[in-house]
Design an enzyme around this catalytic site. Structure first.
Site, PDB file in Angstrom:
ATOM      1  N   CYS A   1       0.865  -1.177   0.000  1.00 43.06           N
ATOM      2  CA  CYS A   1       0.000   0.000   0.000  1.00 43.06           C
ATOM      3  C   CYS A   1       0.906   1.232   0.000  1.00 43.06           C
ATOM      4  CB  CYS A   1      -0.867  -0.020   1.262  1.00 43.06           C
ATOM      5  SG  CYS A   1      -1.879   1.442   1.496  1.00 43.06           S
TER       6      CYS A   1
ATOM      7  N   CYS B   1      -0.882   3.492  -6.670  1.00 37.21           N
ATOM      8  CA  CYS B   1      -1.760   2.966  -5.624  1.00 37.21           C
ATOM      9  C   CYS B   1      -2.006   1.524  -6.027  1.00 37.21           C
ATOM     10  CB  CYS B   1      -3.078   3.742  -5.602  1.00 37.21           C
ATOM     11  SG  CYS B   1      -4.404   2.930  -4.671  1.00 37.21           S
TER      12      CYS B   1
HETATM   13  N1  DGL Z   1      -3.993   0.532  -1.964  1.00 38.69           N
HETATM   14  C1  DGL Z   1      -3.596   1.691  -1.312  1.00 38.69           C
HETATM   15  C2  DGL Z   1      -2.407   2.394  -1.899  1.00 38.69           C
HETATM   16  O1  DGL Z   1      -1.582   1.749  -2.526  1.00 38.69           O
HETATM   17  C3  DGL Z   1      -4.580   2.511  -0.516  1.00 38.69           C
HETATM   18  C4  DGL Z   1      -5.888   2.858  -1.113  1.00 38.69           C
HETATM   19  C5  DGL Z   1      -6.808   3.472  -0.086  1.00 38.69           C
HETATM   20  O2  DGL Z   1      -7.097   2.790   0.892  1.00 38.69           O
HETATM   21  O3  DGL Z   1      -7.216   4.633  -0.273  1.00 38.69           O
HETATM   22  O4  DGL Z   1      -2.213   3.568  -1.751  1.00 38.69           O
END
Ligand code: DGL
Length: 258
Positions: free
Chosen positions: A70, A182
């Protein structure tokens, strides 16, 4: 011992999927913070507390490394997590550097898609100011895409319309690369390939992160290769329906062969 992956929701499965392809003889744990997804529209302080709690839970499992799959959680908590836990912790950041390198000869620009919270952090701004000496990088927050993804809405007219609206301000002929900053966004690689002009390349950080994971585990002599790809899903609200959703999301990625 398993290799653990953590994300706010199903996004990190894009990284898990890459790891499972490259490491078929390891076992895995995937943890989603279903109580608090999405992170990208919350405050830094809130997200820090959520991440800390989840990583505490994960650290009690039999894991040999943790991938913070993440970008948002990495930009907020990685330094503190590394101070707190002994297991190796691998983070993620938008793949701006490889994107700039890919465009060196063409002189085209880079467009980074990420969550609002990632783009606001000094970790991201410092990264860009360190490597983007020619001012070639632009960014676009796409928080709604995380919401669509969490509902497994991937290939639909709604998504195509959403991208078209978001991209109106950009003259795409100037761009050579789009960075998916993301981990939820690689689910939209197929849609983006159809929408973006064909000269634009799409990059994400999954392969780089998995390479780093392999390097670290090799260095620690912890890549055993005795597992069989066993995978345990966990989530912070223990919702069995969400676990089914995660299984479905992994299957979707396997089907498109991404
Ligand atoms: N998957 C996440 C990232 O890589 C976070 C997305 C979220 O929860 O807003 O930033």
């Amino acid at each position: 011992m398993r290799i653990a992956f953590f994300d706010s929701g199903i996004g990190g499965i894009t990284v898990l999927h890459e790891a499972m392809k490259q490491l078929p003889h390891e076992d895995f744990l995937y943890f989603a913070d279903t109580l608090h997804v999405p992170y990208g529209t919350k405050s830094k302080e809130e997200v820090f507390t959520f991440v800390k709690k989840c990583v505490d839970t994960i650290s009690k499992e039999d894991v040999k490394a943790l991938v913070i799959a993440c970008n948002t959680a990495t930009s907020i908590a990685i330094a503190e997590l590394r101070k707190t836990y002994e297991m190796p912790i691998i983070g993620m950041e938008p793949a701006v550097k490889p994107a700039l390198e890919m465009n060196r000869s063409s002189g085209k620009r880079v467009l980074v898609f990420a969550t609002p919270l990632t783009l606001k952090q000094s970790k991201y701004r410092d990264l860009v100011s360190r490597i983007d000496d020619m001012g070639m990088v632009d960014s676009l927050p796409l928080p709604e895409l995380v919401d669509f993804c969490e509902q497994l809405i991937v290939e639909s007219q709604q998504i195509i319309d959403y991208f078209h609206t978001q991209l109106i301000p950009f003259d795409l002929s100037l761009y050579g690369t789009v960075v998916l900053g993301c981990t939820h966004y690689p689910f939209y690689r197929g849609v983006l390939k159809k929408i973006l002009p064909s000269h634009i390349q799409i990059v994400d950080g999954s392969a780089g992160t998995v390479n780093r994971l392999i390097q670290i585990l090799t260095h620690r002599d912890q890549l055993f290769g005795r597992g069989d790809g066993d995978l345990k899903f966990m989530c912070s609200n223990n919702d069995t329906a969400y676990i089914e959703k995660m299984e479905k999301a992994l299957k979707m990625l396997r089907n498109v062969g991404e």
